[in-house]
Enzyme design. Structure first.
Site, PDB file in Angstrom:
ATOM      1  N   SER A   1       0.842  -1.181   0.000  1.00  0.00           N
ATOM      2  CA  SER A   1       0.000   0.000   0.000  1.00  0.00           C
ATOM      3  C   SER A   1       0.887   1.244   0.000  1.00  0.00           C
ATOM      4  CB  SER A   1      -0.961  -0.037   1.187  1.00  0.00           C
ATOM      5  OG  SER A   1      -1.990   0.916   1.035  1.00  0.00           O
TER       6      SER A   1
ATOM      7  N   ASP B   1      -8.588  -4.704  -6.516  1.00  0.00           N
ATOM      8  CA  ASP B   1      -8.267  -3.705  -5.494  1.00  0.00           C
ATOM      9  C   ASP B   1      -9.061  -2.420  -5.742  1.00  0.00           C
ATOM     10  OD1 ASP B   1      -7.101  -1.909  -3.710  1.00  0.00           O
ATOM     11  OD2 ASP B   1      -5.067  -2.629  -4.065  1.00  0.00           O
TER      12      ASP B   1
ATOM     13  N   HIS C   1      -6.977  -5.480  -2.029  1.00  0.00           N
ATOM     14  CA  HIS C   1      -5.877  -4.711  -1.440  1.00  0.00           C
ATOM     15  C   HIS C   1      -5.138  -5.585  -0.431  1.00  0.00           C
ATOM     16  CE1 HIS C   1      -3.921  -0.852  -1.069  1.00  0.00           C
ATOM     17  NE2 HIS C   1      -3.981  -0.898   0.245  1.00  0.00           N
TER      18      HIS C   1
END
Length: 645
Positions: free
Chosen positions: A485, A570, A602
């Protein structure tokens, strides 16, 4: 605000004494990254049953037993992603859980019956995200659920009848609410709203038919606070707020007058989790995440329990579940070099009974110690973090993995971290740093990260590497940057902005362009755009600046090996973010390995995907840093052949 908290010596430079060389077995990836054998136990409200997560036919499901017995049985039958979030319904005869599809984060709320083992979809809406707003022992037949069904950008509160499944609109979002809070009678009476300047407004109302009124206004500098709930009588609102202070303090505010009093504070660290009585909602304790997690008792009635629990095991404990009569607690003990241990705690007898560990296979292996560290950034800002060196490491400099946390409005904490243990077991020193912009260290620390993506936030990471090299821990020629991330973005920044520092980079679901990241945020993140404008940069005013802070703008500088892993579904960091950087790097004829998982979002929830990813990352790091590696299994190799692009 954004979801997603014992004193130790702090050192000016790393100078840990190395252990004498000895053989340390290679820990199989499955022991670290496969499904836990049992996890997240919760006692039923009536105190008669225990639930937990465990595999059933290889997929995590909810299991139940009579408390104190051995009549274990699964009560859900997920056969895809596995259940990760569940809780007891107040009747103790059902469990409620959340599940999405393929990582799309459009969570649905489900109800499973212990008697029939049948599961009912309580929010059967396509492309709608369900959020559990509140449940209360005082209103056992209902829960409040936030749904963005009316407007994909906003969650309205609905009242869900758990017997009939009927949903009724309870409170409509006026357009700026990002979080709702109900009192113990399940009346929505407080909300947190985004201000146009990136600050926050707390609104309250005295009754469900009373008008909303502004209660507190937090400037952008104070906007990482939160609402911690109402008192049992609904007359007092609890807040974590840095208003008129440097750190987030636990305060209580009179709803009628607005008068506040400070309950607990720390000059360096923000207040975190709050513990309240399940029946009375009386405030009992607050947690401060210092170098390790500390609890401060508020109610003297629980201090004897806390004192006794500290003697059960040398670890950081937390009360994860308790029955309505508060006779039995479920307590988790976290240490840095062993799996999580769960105990039941009999409050009357002050006696702990061991339940299980989450990963017993790890108990036969030697794990590594995680040491809190501190050092100054180049501009003098104090940085804290953690250094883990391999158990049995030989004398001399080690290959280093700089493991960057996501968020970035989050932080690393002490305790068992499976990814860190995996890296240390393979022979790497692992450094985690809570760079500026990380939360938990007061508003000066988090605000120092404003408009510093790819700037001073990255400088902090480079300073951390220099600190480790200067202290004799790290081999300067064998340093990797690794993260997911925001940490994945940092890995790409490391490869593009400072390639001479790193030997290789690993990016998991990281954005390659801040511009396209903001353009493609999920609809329900739209109220947060003011935060991005303030803390990252405005798309309207600063597009050139944001592009310059994006790894894609300096792709010509990437000359180190790169591994990129992405979930196709995602909703936060789109597949296009990874594909853009991969295509650009390959166009320059440079080395990049790309993994695309078609049924993930994600991160990697499914065990087969998770195992394949770590098999690939392990081989990649071994190739470029020289650590140990376990050969891919047949199943991992097959999966990798399918996802490698």
């Amino acid at each position: 605000m954004m979801r997603l908290f014992a004193a130790v010596a702090v050192l000016a430079a790393p100078c840990f004494q190395q252990q004498a060389p000895r053989a340390v077995d290679l820990i199989p990836r499955e022991a670290l990254f496969g499904n836990p054998e049992r996890a997240n136990p919760q006692i039923s409200p009536d105190g008669k049953k225990l639930a937990w997560l465990a595999p059933d036919e290889g997929v995590l499901n909810v299991w139940v037993r009579t408390f104190g017995a051995t009549d274990d049985r699964p009560v859900t039958s997920d056969r895809k992603r596995g259940i990760r979030t569940y809780f007891w319904q107040q009747d103790s005869d059902h469990v409620l859980f959340l599940q999405d599809t393929g990582g799309d984060e459009n969570w649905r709320l489900y109800q499973a019956s212990l008697a029939t083992k049948k599961t009912r979809d309580l929010t059967p809406f396509d492309k709608v995200q369900a959020q559990v707003v509140a449940a209360s022992p005082r209103v056992p037949g209902a829960v409040l659920v936030g749904l963005n069904k009316r407007n994909p950008q906003l969650h309205d509160v609905h009242r869900l009848d758990l017997a009939t499944g009927a949903l009724a609109l309870d409170t409509e979002n006026p357009g700026d609410v990002i979080g709702w809070t109900a009192d113990e009678e399940l009346r929505v009476r407080a909300c947190e709203c985004m201000a146009p300047d990136g600050g926050a407004v707390i609104r309250v109302r005295d009754a469900v038919d009373a008008p909303w009124r502004e209660f507190q206004r937090w400037s952008p500098d104070d906007s990482f606070g939160s609402i911690a709930g109402f008192s049992g009588d609904g007359k007092t609102l609890r807040l974590i707020s840095s208003l008129d202070a440097e750190t987030g303090r636990l305060i209580e505010a009179d709803v009628a007058t607005g008068a506040t009093r400070v309950i607990a504070e720390d000059p360096r660290y923000d207040a975190g989790a709050v513990m309240t009585n399940p029946k009375t909602a009386k405030l009992e304790a607050v947690q401060f995440r210092r170098a390790r997690n500390d609890w401060k008792s508020i109610d003297p009635a629980i201090e004897a329990d806390f004192a006794a629990l500290r003697k059960v095991k040398d670890g950081d404990f937390s009360v994860t579940s308790r029955d309505d009569e508060d006779k039995t607690w479920i307590v988790a003990f976290v240490v840095d070099d062993a799996p999580v241990q769960y105990f039941s705690w009999n409050r009357e007898a002050r006696k702990a009974e061991f339940l299980f560990t989450n990963r017993p296979k790890l108990e036969k292996f030697t794990l590594s110690k995680m040491k809190p560290v501190s050092f100054p950034a180049r501009d003098g800002l104090k940085l804290e973090g953690y250094l883990t060196t391999p158990a049995g490491a030989p004398e001399g400099r080690l290959p280093l993995v700089l493991n960057v946390h996501g968020g970035p409005w989050a932080r690393d904490s002490w305790g068992l971290n499976n990814e860190v243990q995996w890296l240390a077991n393979r022979g790497y020193a692992v450094l985690q740093v809570n760079f500026r912009g990380s939360t938990g260290y007061g508003k000066k620390h988090v605000n120092a990260g404003d408009r510093e993506w790819g700037g001073k936030m990255h400088d902090d990471l480079i300073d951390a590497v220099k600190w480790a090299i200067d202290g004799g821990v790290a081999d300067p020629k064998r340093v990797a940057i690794y993260g997911g991330s925001y940490g994945g973005y940092s890995a790409l920044v490391g490869a593009a902005f400072t390639p001479d520092v790193f030997a290789c980079a690993v990016d998991i679901v990281g954005p390659s362009s801040i511009v396209t990241l903001i353009k493609n945020i999920p609809p329900y993140w739209k109220p947060f755009i003011a935060v991005f404008n303030r803390r990252v940069g405005s798309l309207e005013k600063d597009e050139a600046f944001l592009h310059a802070r994006s790894p894609l703008s300096k792709v010509d500088e990437i000359r180190i090996p790169l591994l990129v892993a992405q979930g196709a579904n995602d909703p936060r960091v789109k597949q296009s973010e990874s594909e853009a950087i991969v295509a650009a790097v390959r166009k320059k004829g440079k080395d990049v390995e790309y993994l695309l998982f078609p049924d993930e979002g994600h991160g990697f929830a499914q065990p087969d995907n998770r195992m394949a990813y770590y098999a690939s990352a392990e081989g990649f790091l071994a190739k470029h840093l020289g650590g140990r590696a376990q050969a891919p299994t047949e199943a991992e190799a097959k999966k990798l052949a399918a996802v490698r692009k």
